[in-house]
Design a protein around this motif. Sequence first.
Motif, PDB file in Angstrom:
ATOM      1  N   GLY A   1      31.643  36.974  27.762  1.00  0.00           N
ATOM      2  CA  GLY A   1      31.661  38.068  26.808  1.00  0.00           C
ATOM      3  C   GLY A   1      33.064  38.596  26.606  1.00  0.00           C
ATOM      4  N   PHE A   2      33.143  39.904  26.337  1.00  0.00           N
ATOM      5  CA  PHE A   2      34.461  40.512  26.094  1.00  0.00           C
ATOM      6  C   PHE A   2      34.431  41.923  26.634  1.00  0.00           C
ATOM      7  CE2 PHE A   2      38.469  41.147  24.208  1.00  0.00           C
ATOM      8  CZ  PHE A   2      38.483  42.378  23.566  1.00  0.00           C
ATOM      9  N   GLY A   3      35.407  42.232  27.489  1.00  0.00           N
ATOM     10  CA  GLY A   3      35.468  43.573  28.034  1.00  0.00           C
ATOM     11  C   GLY A   3      36.395  43.613  29.223  1.00  0.00           C
ATOM     12  N   VAL A   4      36.374  44.710  29.939  1.00  0.00           N
ATOM     13  CA  VAL A   4      37.250  44.884  31.094  1.00  0.00           C
ATOM     14  C   VAL A   4      36.490  44.723  32.405  1.00  0.00           C
ATOM     15  CG1 VAL A   4      38.777  46.397  29.802  1.00  0.00           C
ATOM     16  CG2 VAL A   4      36.947  47.388  31.192  1.00  0.00           C
ATOM     17  N   SER A   5      35.198  44.606  32.334  1.00  0.00           N
ATOM     18  CA  SER A   5      34.383  44.469  33.534  1.00  0.00           C
ATOM     19  C   SER A   5      34.102  43.015  33.856  1.00  0.00           C
ATOM     20  CB  SER A   5      33.049  45.196  33.342  1.00  0.00           C
ATOM     21  OG  SER A   5      32.147  44.887  34.382  1.00  0.00           O
ATOM     22  N   GLU A   6      34.051  42.726  35.163  1.00  0.00           N
ATOM     23  CA  GLU A   6      33.690  41.363  35.575  1.00  0.00           C
ATOM     24  C   GLU A   6      32.309  40.985  35.043  1.00  0.00           C
ATOM     25  OE1 GLU A   6      35.778  41.694  39.978  1.00  0.00           O
ATOM     26  OE2 GLU A   6      34.139  40.299  39.668  1.00  0.00           O
ATOM     27  N   ASN A   7      31.450  41.967  34.896  1.00  0.00           N
ATOM     28  CA  ASN A   7      30.086  41.708  34.429  1.00  0.00           C
ATOM     29  C   ASN A   7      30.035  41.196  32.997  1.00  0.00           C
ATOM     30  OD1 ASN A   7      29.058  42.579  36.890  1.00  0.00           O
ATOM     31  ND2 ASN A   7      28.893  44.701  36.203  1.00  0.00           N
ATOM     32  N   ALA A   8      31.129  41.344  32.265  1.00  0.00           N
ATOM     33  CA  ALA A   8      31.162  40.853  30.877  1.00  0.00           C
ATOM     34  C   ALA A   8      31.326  39.343  30.810  1.00  0.00           C
ATOM     35  CB  ALA A   8      32.291  41.527  30.111  1.00  0.00           C
ATOM     36  N   PHE A   9      31.688  38.718  31.925  1.00  0.00           N
ATOM     37  CA  PHE A   9      32.004  37.291  31.928  1.00  0.00           C
ATOM     38  C   PHE A   9      31.045  36.536  32.843  1.00  0.00           C
ATOM     39  CE2 PHE A   9      35.878  37.833  29.579  1.00  0.00           C
ATOM     40  CZ  PHE A   9      36.282  39.120  29.874  1.00  0.00           C
ATOM     41  N   ASP A  10      30.671  35.321  32.436  1.00  0.00           N
ATOM     42  CA  ASP A  10      29.725  34.558  33.236  1.00  0.00           C
ATOM     43  C   ASP A  10      30.277  33.231  33.744  1.00  0.00           C
ATOM     44  OD1 ASP A  10      27.718  33.434  30.338  1.00  0.00           O
ATOM     45  OD2 ASP A  10      29.789  33.035  30.923  1.00  0.00           O
ATOM     46  N   SER A  11      31.538  32.951  33.442  1.00  0.00           N
ATOM     47  CA  SER A  11      32.159  31.719  33.939  1.00  0.00           C
ATOM     48  C   SER A  11      33.509  32.072  34.550  1.00  0.00           C
ATOM     49  CB  SER A  11      32.372  30.707  32.803  1.00  0.00           C
ATOM     50  OG  SER A  11      31.140  30.324  32.223  1.00  0.00           O
ATOM     51  N   TRP A  12      33.803  31.445  35.683  1.00  0.00           N
ATOM     52  CA  TRP A  12      35.027  31.772  36.414  1.00  0.00           C
ATOM     53  C   TRP A  12      35.725  30.507  36.884  1.00  0.00           C
ATOM     54  CZ3 TRP A  12      36.763  36.749  36.892  1.00  0.00           C
ATOM     55  CH2 TRP A  12      35.857  37.749  36.516  1.00  0.00           C
ATOM     56  N   GLY A  13      37.066  30.549  36.840  1.00  0.00           N
ATOM     57  CA  GLY A  13      37.841  29.464  37.398  1.00  0.00           C
ATOM     58  C   GLY A  13      38.016  29.635  38.893  1.00  0.00           C
ATOM     59  N   GLN A  14      38.689  28.671  39.504  1.00  0.00           N
ATOM     60  CA  GLN A  14      38.893  28.683  40.950  1.00  0.00           C
ATOM     61  C   GLN A  14      40.043  29.600  41.360  1.00  0.00           C
ATOM     62  OE1 GLN A  14      36.936  27.062  43.338  1.00  0.00           O
ATOM     63  NE2 GLN A  14      35.635  26.917  41.533  1.00  0.00           N
ATOM     64  N   GLY A  15      40.907  29.931  40.443  1.00  0.00           N
ATOM     65  CA  GLY A  15      42.028  30.813  40.739  1.00  0.00           C
ATOM     66  C   GLY A  15      43.325  30.046  40.941  1.00  0.00           C
ATOM     67  N   THR A  16      44.420  30.696  40.606  1.00  0.00           N
ATOM     68  CA  THR A  16      45.742  30.127  40.818  1.00  0.00           C
ATOM     69  C   THR A  16      46.648  31.206  41.405  1.00  0.00           C
ATOM     70  OG1 THR A  16      47.576  28.912  39.770  1.00  0.00           O
ATOM     71  CG2 THR A  16      46.538  30.633  38.445  1.00  0.00           C
ATOM     72  N   GLN A  17      47.418  30.844  42.408  1.00  0.00           N
ATOM     73  CA  GLN A  17      48.247  31.817  43.130  1.00  0.00           C
ATOM     74  C   GLN A  17      49.526  32.112  42.366  1.00  0.00           C
ATOM     75  OE1 GLN A  17      47.690  33.421  46.293  1.00  0.00           O
ATOM     76  NE2 GLN A  17      49.492  34.590  45.614  1.00  0.00           N
ATOM     77  N   VAL A  18      49.814  33.389  42.232  1.00  0.00           N
ATOM     78  CA  VAL A  18      51.093  33.856  41.694  1.00  0.00           C
ATOM     79  C   VAL A  18      51.753  34.706  42.769  1.00  0.00           C
ATOM     80  CG1 VAL A  18      52.206  35.328  39.984  1.00  0.00           C
ATOM     81  CG2 VAL A  18      50.361  33.788  39.293  1.00  0.00           C
ATOM     82  N   THR A  19      52.955  34.334  43.139  1.00  0.00           N
ATOM     83  CA  THR A  19      53.700  35.077  44.154  1.00  0.00           C
ATOM     84  C   THR A  19      55.038  35.496  43.574  1.00  0.00           C
ATOM     85  OG1 THR A  19      52.660  33.793  45.923  1.00  0.00           O
ATOM     86  CG2 THR A  19      54.638  35.033  46.482  1.00  0.00           C
ATOM     87  N   VAL A  20      55.309  36.794  43.627  1.00  0.00           N
ATOM     88  CA  VAL A  20      56.560  37.344  43.102  1.00  0.00           C
ATOM     89  C   VAL A  20      57.355  37.892  44.277  1.00  0.00           C
ATOM     90  CG1 VAL A  20      57.611  38.930  41.474  1.00  0.00           C
ATOM     91  CG2 VAL A  20      55.365  37.945  40.980  1.00  0.00           C
ATOM     92  N   SER A  21      58.520  37.321  44.492  1.00  0.00           N
ATOM     93  CA  SER A  21      59.361  37.753  45.606  1.00  0.00           C
ATOM     94  C   SER A  21      60.330  38.843  45.146  1.00  0.00           C
ATOM     95  CB  SER A  21      60.131  36.569  46.167  1.00  0.00           C
ATOM     96  OG  SER A  21      61.016  36.047  45.194  1.00  0.00           O
ATOM     97  N   SER A  22      60.634  39.740  46.051  1.00  0.00           N
ATOM     98  CA  SER A  22      61.536  40.851  45.700  1.00  0.00           C
ATOM     99  C   SER A  22      62.983  40.501  45.977  1.00  0.00           C
ATOM    100  CB  SER A  22      61.138  42.096  46.481  1.00  0.00           C
ATOM    101  OG  SER A  22      61.178  41.823  47.866  1.00  0.00           O
TER     102      SER A  22
END
Length: 118
Positions: A97-118
């Motif tokens: 779907g469309f929105g800001v809540s996780e409940n609006a979506f029914d499909s999810w990827g596995q995730g990808t790591q983003v690391t920002v160093s200071s």
Amino acid sequence: QVQLAESGGGLVQAGGSLRLSCAASGRTFGMGWFRQAPGKEREFVAAIHRNSYTTLYSHSVKGRFTISRDNAKNTVSLQMNDLLPEDTAVYYCAAGGFGVSENAFDSWGQGTQVTVSS
């Protein structure tokens, strides 16, 4: 539901940029990005309607991140500029779907790591 595959995560210095991409196995309505930092709950980052011009952003990323999509290729991208250490998280692509809540979506990827160093 569709299958989602993210790419583009990595390690970058603060102030740098990264571009995340997500490919869906089929047609989608809304698509979005969420993220989860260590020890924190998953939070909304950005979402885009199938019309490609209706978008939503969290307050913390608005003005630095840009979400876009290519309906012909069933892909969504997240251009992340001016990255901050607090942007470090696993980023998840979502579709449905469309929105800001996780409940609006029914499909999810596995995730990808983003690391920002200071």
